[in-house]
Design a protein around this motif. Structure first.
Motif, short mmCIF file in Angstrom:
data_model
loop_
_atom_site.label_atom_id
_atom_site.label_comp_id
_atom_site.label_asym_id
_atom_site.label_seq_id
_atom_site.Cartn_x
_atom_site.Cartn_y
_atom_site.Cartn_z
N ASN A 111 32.33 -99.26 7.77
CA ASN A 111 31.03 -99.19 7.09
C ASN A 111 30.42 -97.80 7.23
O ASN A 111 29.79 -97.29 6.29
N GLN A 112 30.59 -97.16 8.38
CA GLN A 112 30.11 -95.78 8.54
C GLN A 112 30.80 -94.85 7.56
O GLN A 112 30.18 -93.96 6.98
N ASP A 147 29.25 -95.39 4.16
CA ASP A 147 27.89 -94.86 4.12
C ASP A 147 27.88 -93.33 4.10
O ASP A 147 27.01 -92.71 3.49
N THR A 148 28.86 -92.72 4.74
CA THR A 148 28.90 -91.26 4.86
C THR A 148 29.48 -90.59 3.63
O THR A 148 28.98 -89.56 3.18
N THR A 160 29.23 -92.17 -2.39
CA THR A 160 27.92 -92.11 -3.04
C THR A 160 27.92 -93.01 -4.27
O THR A 160 28.98 -93.49 -4.71
N GLN A 204 34.30 -105.70 9.35
CA GLN A 204 34.15 -104.64 8.38
C GLN A 204 35.52 -104.47 7.73
O GLN A 204 36.54 -104.53 8.42
N GLU A 258 20.38 -101.59 -3.42
CA GLU A 258 20.37 -102.26 -2.13
C GLU A 258 21.22 -103.53 -2.17
O GLU A 258 22.01 -103.80 -1.25
N ASP A 268 24.91 -102.63 -2.49
CA ASP A 268 25.45 -102.14 -1.23
C ASP A 268 25.81 -103.30 -0.31
O ASP A 268 26.87 -103.29 0.34
N GLU A 269 24.95 -104.32 -0.23
CA GLU A 269 25.24 -105.49 0.60
C GLU A 269 26.48 -106.21 0.10
O GLU A 269 27.34 -106.65 0.88
N LYS A 285 29.68 -104.35 0.97
CA LYS A 285 30.03 -104.47 2.38
C LYS A 285 30.69 -105.83 2.67
O LYS A 285 31.33 -106.00 3.71
#
Length: 419
Positions: free
Chosen positions: A57-58, A61-62, A65, A132, A240, A243-244, A247
């Motif tokens: 997940n990191q 997120d990093t 985009t 994850q 938002e 994104d959920e 994941k």
């Protein structure tokens, strides 16, 4: 003519010795698998500028985009990727080639032997007790022979890309589709995530330890559990919410207390599967009849009896594609409701047309009377096989009772079809 045998031995002996010396050295465990105790030293040696191992997940997120770094007025994704230039179903972000090492690690949860995960895999990482997951698109035939289910792998991602294909995040490379003869070709020409070359993937991937399927985490859920999750319960056309949902993609689940309805979704309308040759129509009562080589995943509906529903997704190229659904046979689908049990596999939310997002309703019940766009039709569980073909991810019992008999898969037989 007389031959001097001693001269012949003298000439051939060095040749035999040289051939023997060319035999490759037998591989050892140390040659194939990386020991966790030496991993840090190895990574430090190959990354003089330092490195970081991200959780999955990191990593997303990093580096992933919304628009990606391939999107511009002149470098476009598929036209159906976005309807508002705000939310994108397709994206590509390239990762730095040089500098600090970028790593991810996870355990392989898929197997491609049955053909339902062709040239793709999913890895899982358990962080604070929660899954994850990330899909990997890689151009390897029979990748399960090398990267077996339960194998933990570490991937150096420098020079690769991360993106979304039909809203599903994946490690990939940029790929341009210019197939002007495809169905709806005008919507599909453009950039999208593509498969990583097999030799490149092998070079940047380490196998840590040996495969251990006991380390995989399965989330055991009812459909009510799945849809009451705070993360996906309230569908909305926002970054938002997307994104959920992203994941949740790739999650390894066991869906309990369900049976096949004998139905499928035909472009928004729920219809009953029929007795017809799978080569001729996508309505056949098997897992994945023909798509006429378009290649989209085929969905068959499962339910818990309350009306809550989920798609079971299969590829027409899977080895079990032409096997009857549990309870279906040459006479139809009337007995599907008699076979209840569990469907295990990879959870996903597949949406390849952004324009549909604004019309999706947060409904989770089957509707037969009209064409509708409920969000549940985008959710699916993809099994890795069926009993006897790959991993036995579909376990059904007569009236839900193991003592009453277990479902035995049966393949469609053209001799039974007389139309």
């Amino acid at each position: 003519m007389k031959t001097n045998k001693y001269l012949l031995y003298f000439v051939l002996s060095p040749l035999v010795l040289s051939l023997a010396s060319c035999e490759p050295k037998a591989l050892t465990l140390e040659d194939v698998f990386t020991d966790e105790t030496t991993l840090a030293d190895e990574l430090a040696a190959e990354n003089p500028e330092g490195y970081e191992i991200y959780t999955l997940n990191q990593f997303l997120d990093t580096y992933m985009t919304e628009q990606g770094n391939f999107w511009s007025d002149t470098s476009r994704y598929r036209d159906r990727s976005t309807a508002d230039n705000v939310i994108f179903m397709y994206s590509v972000d390239t990762l730095p080639t040089n500098g600090k090492g970028i790593y991810i690690r996870g355990r392989v949860t898929t197997d491609d032997w049955s053909g339902n995960f062709y040239k793709s895999m999913v890895i899982q990482q358990v962080v604070a007790g929660e899954q994850q997951n990330l899909r990997i698109s890689v151009d390897l035939g029979s990748s399960g022979g090398m990267y077996q289910i339960g194998q933990e792998i570490l991937i150096r991602c420098n020079g690769l890309a991360v993106g979304r294909y039909a809203n599903q995040p994946q490690l990939c490379i940029p790929s341009y589709n210019n197939n002007i003869y495809a169905m709806n070709a005008s919507q599909k020409v453009g950039w999208a995530p593509g498969r990583i070359q097999g030799s490149v993937f092998r070079r940047v991937t380490r196998m840590i330890g040996t495969p251990d399927v006991s380390k995989l985490k399965y989330d055991e859920l009812t459909l009510n559990d799945l849809y009451s999750s705070a993360k996906i319960n309230a569908f909305s056309n926002t970054k938002e919410c997307m994104d959920e949902i992203r994941k949740q993609d790739g999650r390894l689940v066991i869906i309990k207390g369900v049976h096949f309805t004998g139905q499928f979704d035909d472009q928004g309308t729920v219809k009953e599967c029929e007795v017809i040759h799978p080569d001729s129509a996508n309505s056949a009562n098997v897992f994945a009849p023909t798509s006429n080589n378009i290649g989209y995943p085929q969905g068959r509906i499962i339910t818990d009896g309350s009306g809550k529903a989920l798609m079971c997704s299969s590829s027409e190229y899977a080895k079990f594609a032409y096997y009857y659904l549990p309870g279906a046979d040459k006479n139809g689908v009337s007995h599907c409701q008699d076979w209840e049990g569990t469907v295990t596999g990879i959870l996903g939310f597949y949406e390849d047309k952004a324009s549909e997002l604004k019309d999706l309703k947060n409904e989770i019940h089957i509707e037969n009377d009209s064409k509708s766009t409920e969000a549940w039709k985008k959710w699916s569980v993809t099994p890795r096989g069926i009993p006897g073909i790959g991993i036995a991810d579909i376990k059904m019992y007569y009236q839900g009772d193991p003592e009453m008999g277990e479902w035995t898969p049966k393949e469609f037989d053209p001799k039974d079809y007389n139309h």
